[in-house]
Enzyme design. Structure first.
Site, PDB file in Angstrom:
ATOM      1  CB  ILE A  46     -11.041  68.978 -24.252  1.00  0.00           C
ATOM      2  CG1 ILE A  46     -10.574  70.193 -25.074  1.00  0.00           C
ATOM      3  CG2 ILE A  46     -11.818  69.413 -23.045  1.00  0.00           C
ATOM      4  CD1 ILE A  46     -11.723  71.031 -25.628  1.00  0.00           C
ATOM      5  CB  CYS A  47      -8.651  64.644 -26.784  1.00  0.00           C
ATOM      6  SG  CYS A  47      -9.073  63.231 -25.769  1.00  0.00           S
ATOM      7  NE  ARG A  48     -15.032  61.447 -32.035  1.00  0.00           N
ATOM      8  CZ  ARG A  48     -15.610  60.266 -31.865  1.00  0.00           C
ATOM      9  NH1 ARG A  48     -14.953  59.284 -31.292  1.00  0.00           N
ATOM     10  NH2 ARG A  48     -16.841  60.051 -32.274  1.00  0.00           N
TER      11      ARG A  48
ATOM     12  N   GLY B 216     -11.205  61.677 -24.300  1.00  0.00           N
ATOM     13  CA  GLY B 216     -10.485  61.767 -23.018  1.00  0.00           C
ATOM     14  C   GLY B 216      -9.155  61.046 -23.025  1.00  0.00           C
TER      15      GLY B 216
ATOM     16  CG  MET C  39     -14.376  67.625 -28.335  1.00  0.00           C
ATOM     17  SD  MET C  39     -14.817  69.268 -27.718  1.00  0.00           S
ATOM     18  CE  MET C  39     -16.099  69.752 -28.865  1.00  0.00           C
TER      19      MET C  39
END
Ligand SMILES: Cc1cc2nc3c(=O)[nH]c(=O)nc-3n(C[C@H](O)[C@H](O)[C@H](O)COP(=O)(O)OP(=O)(O)OC[C@H]3O[C@@H](n4cnc5c(N)ncnc54)[C@H](O)[C@@H]3O)c2cc1C
Length: 564
Positions: free
Chosen positions: A525-527, A529, A553
């Site tokens: 995961i990141c903010r 994708g 997220m």
């Protein structure tokens, strides 16, 4: 040839005008029960709100225009009450005098629309309860709003310096686009607005998680939402106000009530001719808009159309299809081979400066019909190049076939240029495009308008990466149960984080691979994708079983996206 057209607004008026352009010799009669033809019902909520100030602006073409420019015998205040299909005649009633006359036809076109649903609830006809379908409806609402009791109604308390007037309370029933547009316009007029919706979300064609973004946004702008609650009836209070009673036992006080419970195809006249009615309750037509009677055509909100994606019969109450169908019926009557391709329900609603738009199949539709051959992606591209002022995020959900990449549907929300993305995707879908076509689409770009990789390209690239196996995908539902790797920077975790995730910023990942399991799927995961995709590619090439969590997220809790 003598053609009678019943209904003089979107479908009927466009049929009449097109037919005259093709057939100078035809005798065309267009009858309309109401006082106006060819008016813009789509503009009615904005007339109520005062954005479109003059009523006359809503009248696109007059009875006179049809008579003089198109030589159409246009009759307002004239209702078609019975069709005798065997004799090929229609009985017409003069609404003012009640006089009934009979007209013969060679071809008959029905475009009677879909009246608002008006259930027989206790008190539904009390003064102060309105619907929004016609120009007289909008006029009645404006008159009600502007009359003394609702507008600057006097001094409720007087402090010596100022008057304090409680806000006028409006209850809008129904969270479809007419209800929401009217609610927005009442907010602009300074009302206190509650919107009661029986379903668990507003804007039913949207998937729930996308609708939640819109709900957060409209609530922020003052519309109080009461979901999961149906209206049960109305009561009149002594001081000229109303109470809206709901099935859950609540009572909402109201000075004005707007009913926007949806629409139902008008098949009254069609039934007098014994025309086939479909399972969804609309008039059944073929691709050339012919009903079960070869000489009778039907168009617009009253007909059932084939859903372009699912192939199911469906009801699509939209102006675009109604206009195109009117034109097709005229073509066919004039001997041309035009066909309606089916509808993909391409729609947009503007709300407080933002827009929600959608087209094609939603995920819930695919689930309802048991279609498992689809994948979905969430993405949050900027509306134009991030370095140029004013870029705003667009929340997008795109659905496509897993097996062949065919585009199935899309939903988008944002404050800038949502319409052009969904319009481009709608065109692509109608042409049977795949996500590979989206990758290659050549679209307008300068920094104030888009990006060198437009959101439409970007959707295609992400989806194609998935199908090609370059980016195995996962979604939060499954990812949360697996090994979660968060590759964001430490500062970002302070804003929001997932407690069970292992945190390795992307810049340190190559050096810290030993901290990751080789025998488990790693959900990255990141903010949004993007960094997760880069990390996924790195991990895959190092022999890990990595997957990117779609939308990162933002897709976990994107309902406040438009508030940032
Ligand atoms: C408030 C509002 C906002 C809307 N906004 C949008 C929008 O933003 N975008 C969009 O795509 N669509 C919108 N729509 C929907 C769009 O207006 C309709 O899909 C479109 O008008 C349908 O065209 P139609 O010809 O089938 O029916 P209508 O335009 O409803 O016309 C039917 C006409 O037939 C007449 N009629 C019915 N029976 C008879 C009879 N027996 N004899 C004589 N006359 C008869 C009726 O009086 C009516 O005037 C909106 C609708 C409303 C009410």
């Amino acid at each position: 040839m003598k053609v009678i057209i019943v209904g003089g607004v979107a479908g009927g008026a466009s049929c009449a005008a097109r037919l005259r352009r093709l057939e100078e010799k035809a005798e065309i009669i267009m009858v309309e029960r109401g006082p106006y033809v060819s008016y813009a019902n789509c503009g009615l909520p904005y007339h109520i709100g005062g954005v479109i100030e003059k009523e006359s602006s809503l009248l696109v073409a007059s009875e006179r225009t049809f008579r003089e420019q198109f030589a159409v015998d246009c009759r307002t205040g004239c209702e078609a009450i019975k069709i005798s299909a065997d004799k090929k005649t229609v009985e017409l009633r003069n609404v003012a005098t009640g006089e009934v006359t009979t007209e013969s036809y060679d071809k008959l076109v029905l475009s009677p629309g879909a009246p608002s649903i008006h259930p027989p609830l206790p008190g539904i006809d009390f003064p102060g309860i309105f619907q929004v379908r016609t120009v007289p409806d909008a006029r009645a609402i404006r008159e009600w709003i502007e009359k003394g009791s609702l507008f600057l109604s006097g001094m409720h308390s007087y402090s010596g310096f100022q008057t304090v007037r409680p806000k006028t309370r409006a209850v809008v029933i129904g969270g479809g686009f007419i209800g929401l547009e009217t609610a927005e316009n009442l907010i602009h007029r300074g009302f206190d607005v509650t919107l009661v919706e029986m379903g668990d979300q507003i804007l039913a064609p949207l998937d729930l998680e996308m609708a939640r973004i819109v709900e957060g946004y409209v609530e922020k702008h003052g519309i109080r939402l009461a979901l999961n609650d149906g209206v049960a009836g109305f009561q009149q209070a002594s001081n000229d106000t109303l109470a809206v009673l709901t099935k859950s036992g609540k009572s909402y006080p109201a000075d004005i009530v707007i009913l926007a419970l949806g629409v139902r195809p008008d098949t009254t006249l069609a039934k007098t001719a014994g025309l086939e009615i479909g399972k969804r309750g609309g008039i059944r037509v073929d691709e050339q808009m012919r009903t079960s009677n070869q000489d009778i055509f039907a168009v617009g909100d009253a007909v059932e159309v084939k859903d372009f994606v699912t192939g199911e019969w469906s009801l699509i109450a939209l102006a675009g299809p109604a206009n195109r169908q009117g034109r097709i019926a005229a073509d066919v009557i004039a001997g041309r081979e035009s066909r309606f391709r089916g509808s993909q329900g391409t729609s947009i609603i503007g709300l407080f400066g933002a827009a929600a738009a959608w087209m094609g199949a939603s995920e819930k539709t695919l689930n309802r019909i048991g279609d498992k051959d689809y994948e979905k992606i969430y993405l949050y591209p900027n509306s134009h190049a991030g370095y140029y002022p004013g870029a705003r995020p667009i929340a997008m959900k795109v659905l496509f076939r897993k097996s062949d990449g065919r585009l199935l549907g899309a939903q988008a929300l944002g404050e800038d240029n949502v319409d052009k993305r969904i319009s481009a995707l709608a065109m692509a879908l109608q042409m049977g495009a795949t996500i590979y076509d989206l990758e290659e689409a050549e679209l307008c770009y300068a920094p104030q308008f888009g990006s060198a990789k437009d959101p439409v390209n970007f959707a295609g690239m992400v989806a194609a990466d998935i199908i090609r196996g370059d980016m195995p995908l996962s979604h939060w539902k499954t990812a949360k149960a697996g090994f979660l790797l968060d590759v964001r920077e430490p500062a970002e975790l302070a804003v929001e984080s997932v407690p069970e995730a292992v945190h390795i910023p992307i810049g340190q990942l190559r050096a810290r691979l030993a901290e990751l399991p080789r025998d488990r799927e790693i959900h990255v995961i990141c903010r949004s994708g993007q960094r997760a995709y880069i990390a996924t590619r790195m991990l895959l090439q190092k022999g890990f079983k990595a997957k990117t969590v779609s939308g990162g997220m933002l897709s976990l809790a994107h309902n406040h996206l438009l508030e940032s």
